[in-house]
Design an enzyme around this catalytic site. Structure first.
Site, PDB file in Angstrom:
ATOM      1  CE  LYS A 295     -28.663  15.291  14.373  1.00 19.64           C
ATOM      2  NZ  LYS A 295     -29.244  16.612  13.449  1.00 19.64           N
ATOM      3  CE1 TYR A 296     -26.826  11.390  13.792  1.00 16.14           C
ATOM      4  CE2 TYR A 296     -25.849  13.805  12.626  1.00 16.14           C
ATOM      5  CZ  TYR A 296     -27.187  12.504  12.347  1.00 16.14           C
ATOM      6  OH  TYR A 296     -27.890  12.977  11.388  1.00 16.14           O
TER       7      TYR A 296
ATOM      8  CB  THR B 113       3.702   0.053   6.955  1.00 14.34           C
ATOM      9  OG1 THR B 113       2.069  -0.508   6.986  1.00 14.34           O
ATOM     10  CG2 THR B 113       4.045  -0.487   7.598  1.00 14.34           C
TER      11      THR B 113
ATOM     12  N   GLY C 238      -5.017   0.140   9.566  1.00 12.51           N
ATOM     13  CA  GLY C 238      -3.970  -0.799  10.689  1.00 12.51           C
ATOM     14  C   GLY C 238      -4.572  -2.338  10.571  1.00 12.51           C
TER      15      GLY C 238
ATOM     16  N   GLY D  59       1.228  -1.114  -0.174  1.00 15.45           N
ATOM     17  CA  GLY D  59      -0.040  -0.028  -0.130  1.00 15.45           C
ATOM     18  C   GLY D  59       0.600   1.698  -0.288  1.00 15.45           C
TER      19      GLY D  59
ATOM     20  CG  ASP E 269       4.572  -6.915   8.052  1.00 10.57           C
ATOM     21  OD1 ASP E 269       4.151  -6.034   6.766  1.00 10.57           O
ATOM     22  OD2 ASP E 269       4.007  -8.078   8.358  1.00 10.57           O
TER      23      ASP E 269
ATOM     24  NE  ARG F 252      -3.695   2.966   1.082  1.00 11.68           N
ATOM     25  CZ  ARG F 252      -4.067   1.721   0.371  1.00 11.68           C
ATOM     26  NH1 ARG F 252      -3.723   0.359   1.673  1.00 11.68           N
ATOM     27  NH2 ARG F 252      -3.586   1.608  -0.577  1.00 11.68           N
TER      28      ARG F 252
ATOM     29  CG  ASP G  26      -0.812  -1.306   8.203  1.00  4.79           C
ATOM     30  OD1 ASP G  26      -1.466  -0.353   8.374  1.00  4.79           O
ATOM     31  OD2 ASP G  26      -1.254  -2.270   8.040  1.00  4.79           O
TER      32      ASP G  26
ATOM     33  CE1 TYR H 112      -7.257   0.773   0.297  1.00  6.51           C
ATOM     34  CE2 TYR H 112      -8.580   1.679   1.163  1.00  6.51           C
ATOM     35  CZ  TYR H 112      -8.631   1.089   0.867  1.00  6.51           C
ATOM     36  OH  TYR H 112      -8.025  -0.668   0.700  1.00  6.51           O
TER      37      TYR H 112
HETATM   38  P1  FBP Z   1       0.931  -1.651   3.581  1.00  5.49           P
HETATM   39  O1  FBP Z   1       1.379  -3.267   4.562  1.00  5.49           O
HETATM   40  O2  FBP Z   1       1.090  -2.594   2.192  1.00  5.49           O
HETATM   41  O3  FBP Z   1       1.922  -0.938   3.655  1.00  5.49           O
HETATM   42  O4  FBP Z   1      -0.511  -1.540   3.723  1.00  5.49           O
HETATM   43  C1  FBP Z   1      -1.231  -1.338   4.884  1.00  5.49           C
HETATM   44  C2  FBP Z   1      -2.687  -1.206   4.714  1.00  5.49           C
HETATM   45  O5  FBP Z   1      -2.901   0.529   4.015  1.00  5.49           O
HETATM   46  C3  FBP Z   1      -3.383  -1.334   5.419  1.00  5.49           C
HETATM   47  O6  FBP Z   1      -4.547  -0.184   6.685  1.00  5.49           O
HETATM   48  C4  FBP Z   1      -5.091  -1.980   4.525  1.00  5.49           C
HETATM   49  O7  FBP Z   1      -5.370  -3.029   5.303  1.00  5.49           O
HETATM   50  C5  FBP Z   1      -4.347  -2.087   3.405  1.00  5.49           C
HETATM   51  O8  FBP Z   1      -3.188  -1.551   3.740  1.00  5.49           O
HETATM   52  C6  FBP Z   1      -5.420  -2.039   2.594  1.00  5.49           C
HETATM   53  O9  FBP Z   1      -5.242  -2.660   1.444  1.00  5.49           O
HETATM   54  P2  FBP Z   1      -5.687  -2.862  -0.296  1.00  5.49           P
HETATM   55  O10 FBP Z   1      -4.571  -1.206  -0.666  1.00  5.49           O
HETATM   56  O11 FBP Z   1      -4.796  -3.952  -0.591  1.00  5.49           O
HETATM   57  O12 FBP Z   1      -6.633  -2.365   0.167  1.00  5.49           O
END
Ligand code: FBP
Length: 701
Positions: free
Chosen positions: A270-271, A225, A279, A105, A199, A569, A227, A566
């Site tokens: 209210k929410y 990452t 992660g 990712g 990893d 990211r 994460d 996303y």
């Molecule tokens: P990486 O471990 O490859 O960096 O990706 C992490 C991540 O962003 C996670 O947080 C998420 O679960 C996953 O990618 C989502 O993957 P995809 O882009 O395949 O939907």
């Protein structure tokens, strides 16, 4: 949609003012692209050299020694200025071709890794070339690559995403893919390959390093990452790499959005905003978001996994038994923990709030973890036995369930088959279809479970809603009524607050927020309670003012769900991530220039501030352990989970009651503020790191 009808379209498109205002790059972004982050001093003095760093020791797994014999004795290395050492300087300036690939990712800062490698390589020898593989490892396998130019680098400096060369999740895991990769690498004449990944991708980098050693191709990894689960400590627990890159930016982006929801929640009261944050397994991002925002409830998977049901355990002990189900939290129990918080806030008049749920939380829930492991094995086993793909052969949920049913039947006929029994099948059939579908989703090429596609929040919310409904029927979930408001309302209606208050509320004698008696759950029970106290004649009508009070006490659990992943990211890197990644790029080149392979670039002392940063190389093989993947044991880099004894988690544990704010008065939300692209500001560092550094103060050399 192309609109050619607009009058004077050509003229408009040539208008300099229009172009200035609607251009792709606004002044802020331009400033960001033109900014230059600092380089560690070691990189500003010409050539570098590596010294083995004896401070760090690693135990090598026997399987690692077997599978990666040629790189398993690598040591941690420190990057130093070469100074007068001429030999190092000569090699440093050699003409090189370096390939670089993004894997997995996206994570903010990736473009600066390229910029760092590019700048260092060109400074050492302007004839050196940097080649970017397109679409991740597929680009290596299929020979899709571009030469990276200075213009491309400048167009992406300090900008988020991996858009310059894109990324992908393919794993180079077969002889055939390895051979195709070797062919590409040789045809491009690469001296070195840089794998920017998590990893799994760094694991892949180690195998490539081993494979390409005889071809004279060096392979260097980079810890990427959002994460945050690549954190490297040696066997003595000393930190070498406190955090992968991209984590800070993503966490800040999520925190910004969650903090805005805290503001919204406490404004229109209210929410409950339910925020799932990325992660896949570890809850580091959720932990950082909690520290950044002080959201009312944050679930941390690693914490839930450590839960111990003392009562259950004690009861079993009395019977002379051990109840293994007392260890770890069940989904039902988790929903109760959440409900308890919701109920307590409501009692203080706060029927709103913000909950942060880590995307991978279900991995830490007993029964779900068992399902994930069993299904991983079943799917991997199917693929291996049939030499096909389980998902292609069983495309619909019904077909998948049918296959599982057949396995359950087999377990009844063949007692040695224990992978999926009738109880598993019954339990699985009890969960909602959308969640069954989620659990049966196709794993990625590394065997990872795709948590981002599972509606974790929906699963938890379903149970929370059911239990809250039950609590409401029992009269345990009610909204606290402000005493002042009640007294005023009664006075305006000409009714005695004292008389009605003591009949209506269980805490009339001392509550700031008044709680209706548990037996009053609807107008009928309200009528009965008033009649019992002689405040209403038989068949009498409940006074309007009391109906109003009663209505106010009835909670409605209104939720809004959000997913942050996303978006963060793809955010532009913080100053921390931009500086970190640029220096990682410089470190990569130093490792390559000094002949290293099978190493991962790292910066030590990230948490102590730029002045103390130490560029390093970490031996990847030393980080690998055997883990179950796709139903079989494989060597992988161990993921770093949230350490529940770390200062950052201890802080969250200590503060969570404060942040829940289940008391009258204001909430304790925190505004992290916008992400500023500047070196100024003591907070330009993940709070998690700042807190964990406290632990290291006595340990610094
Ligand atoms: P990486 O471990 O490859 O960096 O990706 C992490 C991540 O962003 C996670 O947080 C998420 O679960 C996953 O990618 C989502 O993957 P995809 O882009 O395949 O939907």
């Amino acid at each position: 949609m192309e609109d050619t009808k607009s009058p004077n379209r050509e003229g408009l498109l040539a208008d300099p003012d229009l172009l200035r205002v609607t251009g792709n790059v606004n002044p802020e972004t331009r400033k960001r692209m033109e900014a230059r982050v600092p380089s560690c001093p070691v990189f500003t003095r010409g050539a570098t050299r590596l010294v083995e760093d004896d401070r760090f020791v690693f135990r090598i797994d026997t399987e690692t020694a077997r599978e990666l014999p040629r790189i398993c004795s690598n040591r941690a290395v420190r990057v130093l200025a070469a100074g007068e050492i001429e030999e190092a300087a000569r090699d440093h300036g050699k003409k090189r071709t370096i390939g670089i690939v993004f894997s997995g990712g996206p994570a903010p800062g990736g473009h600066n890794v390229i910029a760092g490698v590019f700048d260092a390589a060109k400074a050492a020898n302007p004839e050196s070339r940097i080649v970017g593989f397109l679409m991740g490892p597929d680009g290596i396998i299929e020979g899709e690559a571009v030469e990276i130019t200075a213009e491309m680098v400048d167009l992406h400096r300090n900008l988020g995403g991996f858009s310059m060369i894109k990324t992908g999740r393919t794993k180079i895991d077969s002889k055939e893919k390895m051979e195709l990769s070797r062919r590409t690498i040789k045809s491009l004449g690469l001296d070195a390959l840089v794998v920017v990944g998590g990893d799994d991708s760094n694991t892949n980098a180690a195998f490539l390093a081993q494979e390409m050693l005889d071809d004279g191709v060096q392979v260097i990894g980079v810890p990427k990452t959002i994460d945050g689960d690549i954190q490297v400590r040696d066997d003595k627990g000393q930190v070498i790499c406190a955090m992968s890159f991209g984590f800070h930016t993503a966490a800040r982006a999520f925190a910004g959005a969650v903090a805005n929801l805290c503001t919204d929640a406490s404004s229109d009261v209210k929410y409950w905003h339910i925020c799932k944050v990325m992660g896949r397994v570890a809850s580091h991002l959720a932990l950082e978001v909690a520290l950044q925002t002080h959201a009312n409830i944050t679930l941390i998977g690693e914490d839930l996994a450590e839960y111990l049901d003392e009562k259950r355990l004690a009861a079993a002990q009395m019977r002379g038994e051990t109840d293994y189900t007392a260890y770890g939290m069940t989904l039902r129990h988790l929903s109760r923990v959440v409900c308890d918080c919701v109920v307590r806030r409501a009692a203080a008049g706060k029927n709103y709030g913000v909950i942060v749920i880590p995307e991978g939380v279900l991995e830490f829930i007993n029964e779900i973890q068992v399902f994930i492991i069993k299904l991983n094995t079943i799917i991997a086993d199917y693929n291996q036995t049939h030499d096909t793909n389980f998902h292609h052969d069983n495309p619909t949920l019904d077909e998948k369930l049918d296959y599982l049913r057949r396995l359950a039947r087999r377990s009844r006929e063949d007692k040695t088959f224990t992978m999926w029994n009738t109880r598993d099948d019954d339990l699985f059939n009890d969960i909602p279809a959308f969640f069954q579908e989620g659990l049966l989703m196709e794993r990625d090429s590394h065997g990872n479970f795709p948590f981002s596609q599972v509606e974790t929040d929906k699963v938890i919310l379903g149970l929370v809603r059911d239990y809250l409904g039950w609590l409401q029927e029992q009269g345990a979930y009610r909204v606290g009524i402000p005493r002042d408001w009640f007294v005023r309302t009664m006075a305006e209606a000409g009714l005695s607050a004292q008389r009605y208050g003591s009949a209506l509320f269980e805490n009339w004698s001392d509550g700031e927020f008044l709680l209706t008696r548990p037996q009053i759950v609807n107008v009928r029970t309200l009528t009965q309670a008033l009649a019992r106290e002689g405040l209403l004649a038989e068949n009498g009508q409940v006074p309007k003012a009391l109906q109003k009070v009663h209505k106010k006490s009835i909670p409605s659990f209104k939720t809004q769900t959000h997913f942050y992943g996303y978006d963060g990211r793809g955010a532009d890197p913080t100053w921390f991530d931009a500086t970190y990644t640029y220096n990682l790029g410089l470190t990569v080149f130093a490792l390559i220039a000094n002949g290293a392979t099978g190493q991962m670039a790292a910066i030590r002392n990230l948490e102590l501030g730029f002045d103390k940063w130490e560029p390093m190389g970490v031996p990847i093989a030393a980080l690998m352990r055997l883990e179950e993947r796709s139903g079989k044991l494989s060597l992988v880099i161990e993921k770093s989970l949230v350490d529940t004894r770390s200062p950052s988690f201890e802080a969250v544990r200590a503060l969570r009651e404060v942040w829940l704010s289940a008391h009258p008065g204001s909430d304790n939300y925190r505004r992290p503020g916008p992400i500023l692209f500047t070196a100024e500001g003591t907070e330009d560092l993940p709070i998690t790191l700042a807190l964990n550094a406290l632990e290291r103060i006595g340990e610094k050399s």
